[in-house]
Design a protein around this motif. Structure first.
Motif, PDB file in Angstrom:
ATOM      1  N   ARG A 208     -63.348  -4.110   6.671  1.00  0.00           N
ATOM      2  CA  ARG A 208     -64.368  -4.857   7.416  1.00  0.00           C
ATOM      3  C   ARG A 208     -63.712  -5.855   8.369  1.00  0.00           C
ATOM      4  NH1 ARG A 208     -69.009  -6.301   2.852  1.00  0.00           N
ATOM      5  NH2 ARG A 208     -69.660  -4.135   2.443  1.00  0.00           N
ATOM      6  N   THR A 209     -62.631  -6.485   7.912  1.00  0.00           N
ATOM      7  CA  THR A 209     -61.941  -7.444   8.783  1.00  0.00           C
ATOM      8  C   THR A 209     -61.393  -6.747  10.013  1.00  0.00           C
ATOM      9  OG1 THR A 209     -61.313  -8.789   6.872  1.00  0.00           O
ATOM     10  CG2 THR A 209     -60.041  -9.098   8.903  1.00  0.00           C
ATOM     11  N   TRP A 210     -60.809  -5.581   9.800  1.00  0.00           N
ATOM     12  CA  TRP A 210     -60.265  -4.816  10.929  1.00  0.00           C
ATOM     13  C   TRP A 210     -61.389  -4.430  11.897  1.00  0.00           C
ATOM     14  CZ3 TRP A 210     -60.752  -0.116  13.297  1.00  0.00           C
ATOM     15  CH2 TRP A 210     -59.692   0.297  14.114  1.00  0.00           C
ATOM     16  N   ARG A 212     -64.260  -5.987  12.366  1.00  0.00           N
ATOM     17  CA  ARG A 212     -64.747  -7.174  13.087  1.00  0.00           C
ATOM     18  C   ARG A 212     -63.818  -7.512  14.243  1.00  0.00           C
ATOM     19  NH1 ARG A 212     -65.900  -9.183   7.870  1.00  0.00           N
ATOM     20  NH2 ARG A 212     -63.982 -10.409   7.895  1.00  0.00           N
ATOM     21  N   ARG A 213     -62.512  -7.381  14.002  1.00  0.00           N
ATOM     22  CA  ARG A 213     -61.561  -7.666  15.077  1.00  0.00           C
ATOM     23  C   ARG A 213     -61.661  -6.635  16.191  1.00  0.00           C
ATOM     24  NH1 ARG A 213     -56.448  -9.166  11.132  1.00  0.00           N
ATOM     25  NH2 ARG A 213     -57.156 -11.257  10.570  1.00  0.00           N
TER      26      ARG A 213
END
Length: 294
Positions: A208-210, A212-213
């Motif tokens: 999810r972090t990837w 979002r980025r």
């Protein structure tokens, strides 16, 4: 400080060259370098010694090497040895004709090889060309990246070269990558940044972090990305490399797919042990700017 050498390079050879340097006789040193007892080109250890010489000493050696390249009748291998030695001492005064010869040598190597594991001329000539302000051909960049990934070169050898390469963001040579590279200029900086970000995926499944980025790159979903960029989201994008390659072994398609993950199957990362592009590309991508030589 411990001497850093190429994986195959005898430490005794480096020590011998250092001893000759200490004696201060450039003619003897030049002869020992041009006519070694074995058939191997000198490695990173000897190259580092030559790069560290004072300017006047390097100019003396350069004159000797350049004359040898022009006059030798010993064959292509001997001429190449002179060219590579010339590249090792040329920082600050490389001539255009020398650069043309180094470029030709590297292009020929890139047309024949998938990766190099024992040929230091790849790094020596690449370093010299970057020092001279020359831009490396995309196929040569791909060869450098694959060689760093698959070989056992010391970081002191590869880092001064790879850290200064700003593009291409993908390695040319695979059919799908060539088509993506052809479309990126028309699609603009956001898509270039997204491709660079895709190379940073640490595993085959994005987090999810990837994600979002990736969205932070401000790529508009409604914007047409072209048929070739659709390959970036496919886990089974085929490798299309019609040219025979040789390095003793060529990576299988599934190996490349495993190495680079689901989002971007196929390309080889810029640095050994990392699923990412070269550092300058990261910096440009984070700022939303495409590298100047894309």
């Amino acid at each position: 400080m411990e001497t850093v050498t190429s994986p195959w390079e005898p430490r005794e050879r480096v020590e011998y060259v250092q001893e000759l340097v200490g004696k201060g006789d450039s003619a003897v040193l030049s002869h020992a370098l041009l006519f070694p007892k074995d058939c191997w080109d000198d490695g990173f250890g000897v190259t580092a010694v030559l790069r560290g010489l004072p300017l006047t000493d390097r100019r003396d050696l350069a004159r000797s090497f350049a004359e040898y390249v022009i006059t030798t009748r010993a064959g292509a291998g001997s001429r190449k040895r002179g060219l590579v030695l010339l590249a090792a001492v040329s920082h600050g005064f490389a001539e255009s004709s020398w650069c043309d010869a180094w470029e030709s040598l590297l292009r020929d190597k890139a047309s024949r090889l998938w990766a190099c594991g024992t040929e230091d001329d790849l790094w020596t000539c690449g370093h010299a060309l970057l020092d001279a302000g020359r831009r490396l051909d995309g196929e040569v960049v791909a060869l450098l990246r694959r060689s760093a990934l698959e070989g056992s070169w010391p970081q002191e050898c590869v880092e001064p070269v790879l850290s200064r390469i700003r593009g291409p963001v993908l390695n040319p040579g695979d059919g799908w990558a060539d088509r993506v590279l052809a479309e990126l200029p028309a699609l603009g900086k956001p898509w270039h940044a997204l491709v660079a970000h895709t190379l940073r995926a640490p595993t085959g499944r994005s987090s999810r972090t990837w994600d979002r980025r990736a969205l932070a790159r401000r790529v508009q979903p409604a914007r047409s990305r072209g048929p070739r960029l659709a390959a970036l989201s496919s886990p089974t994008s085929p490798r299309l490399d019609p040219r025979p390659r040789s390095s003793g072994r060529a990576p299988a398609p599934e190996k490349c797919a495993d190495r680079h993950g689901r989002s971007l199957p196929g390309p080889v990362p810029a640095r050994p042990g990392q699923v990412r592009a070269a550092t300058p590309v990261h910096t440009c991508a984070a700022q939303g700017d495409a590298p100047a030589d894309m």
